[in-house]
Design an enzyme around this catalytic site. Structure first.
Site, PDB file in Angstrom:
ATOM      1  CG  ASN A   1      34.968  12.461 -27.809  1.00  0.00           C
ATOM      2  OD1 ASN A   1      34.857  13.187 -26.835  1.00  0.00           O
ATOM      3  ND2 ASN A   1      35.993  12.559 -28.653  1.00  0.00           N
TER       4      ASN A   1
ATOM      5  CE  LYS B   1      35.259  14.541 -32.349  1.00  0.00           C
ATOM      6  NZ  LYS B   1      36.664  14.370 -31.895  1.00  0.00           N
TER       7      LYS B   1
ATOM      8  CB  CYS C   1      37.761  17.580 -31.335  1.00  0.00           C
ATOM      9  SG  CYS C   1      39.468  17.446 -31.936  1.00  0.00           S
TER      10      CYS C   1
END
Length: 316
Positions: free
Chosen positions: A114, A131, A176
């Site tokens: 990600n 990520k 995120c």
């Protein structure tokens, strides 16, 4: 008497480009066209850097159980820019506007991450991030209303948290769930980051416990505001939001000042651009007079942060 630090004031004309739903049936070219349209809108409003969401090119596919090979075929990018994403990079170069973009990366070795990139005003990639704080699960939970399979489709990022000099500004980036962890920002601030940019896809429903829906937005904003203040940095966060094929994601894309104040916030769950002329000198003030790391940090007393993963016994 002015409370600002001495020296010339520096500014970054900064935009966040929130995206409404991206459905399974939406083609990659149609999504890229939306991104280009928002890049052009941001440029028309004076922006020189635009923040797009996490996994901006597709729907949030980790909600669906499928073989990894199927996910790779439909949702991952084997190269960036590629034939379908090149128009975004071309527009950035033509307009002289840099951007941050989240996407699913498939390496030449078949590893899935990600990921996100920072792109300069010349359309060239200046930095890449994968990520690190992957939420969710890897097993199939058929009783759940949807899946959260980031641990199935992605490996833990292997590039670390870094800062990149981009068109005169030192930027860090994350994705995120990373935004909820204070270590994320502190590591980049220790590299002199002035701005941290990020994208997110946050479901309104927590499948793991009965979290009240309003807390999904509350904790999102607290995380951004506290870390902006405690590191003397600007934070710009872009959501992909609204109801994707019946699965709702929160919005509340924001730009937060080093004071911890929200200076711009979206009001819709659709494609929406917000812009701020970010005074980088304000961050310098906080980093000099409040969170002056060189003067006040005491890392010899922080050892547990890197020595332990989970909580343990009190120190003797």
């Amino acid at each position: 008497m002015s409370m600002r630090p001495a020296g010339p004031r520096r500014f970054l004309d900064l935009a966040v480009a929130q995206m409404g739903p991206v459905h399974l049936a939406d083609s990659r070219p149609s999504v890229v066209a939306r991104l280009v349209a928002m890049l052009r809108e941001a440029h028309g409003r004076g922006a020189r850097f635009v923040v797009f969401p996490e996994l901006a090119l597709t729907t949030f596919f980790p909600r669906y159980w499928m073989p990894e090979a199927e996910a790779h075929e439909h949702f991952f990018e084997r190269s960036l820019p590629g034939p379908q994403t090149q128009p975004l990079f071309d527009a950035a170069r033509q307009l002289g506007v840099g951007f941050y973009l989240g996407y699913a990366e498939l390496t030449a070795e078949g590893r899935g991450f990600n990921s996100a990139v920072i792109v300069g005003q010349d359309g060239a990639i200046r930095g890449r991030y994968r990520k690190i704080h992957l939420p969710g699960h890897a097993d199939h939970k058929p009783e759940a209303p949807f899946q959260h399979l980031e641990k199935k489709f992605f490996e833990v990022g292997d590039l670390g948290f870094r800062a990149f000099d981009t068109d005169g500004v030192r930027m860090g980036m994350c994705l995120c769930n990373d935004r909820r962890w204070p270590e994320t920002y502190r590591v980049m601030a220790l590299q002199g980051a002035e701005v941290v940019v990020l994208g997110y896809n946050t479901p309104s429903l927590n499948i793991h416990w009965a979290e009240p829906a309003h807390l999904r937005t509350t904790t999102h904003l607290i995380s951004l505001q506290a870390n902006a203040y405690q590191n003397g940095i600007w934070v710009a966060a872009a959501a992909k939001c609204g109801s994707e094929d019946g699965h709702h994601l929160i919005g509340s894309s924001v730009i937060v000042a080093p004071s911890g104040e929200i200076v711009a916030r979206t009001t819709s769950e659709e494609d929406e651009v917000i812009c701020v002329r970010a005074d980088l000198s304000l961050g310098e003030h906080f980093r000099e007079h409040v969170f002056n790391f060189a003067k006040h940090r005491r890392p010899e007393h922080y050892r547990l942060i890197v020595e332990r993963t989970g909580a343990g016994d009190p120190l003797p």
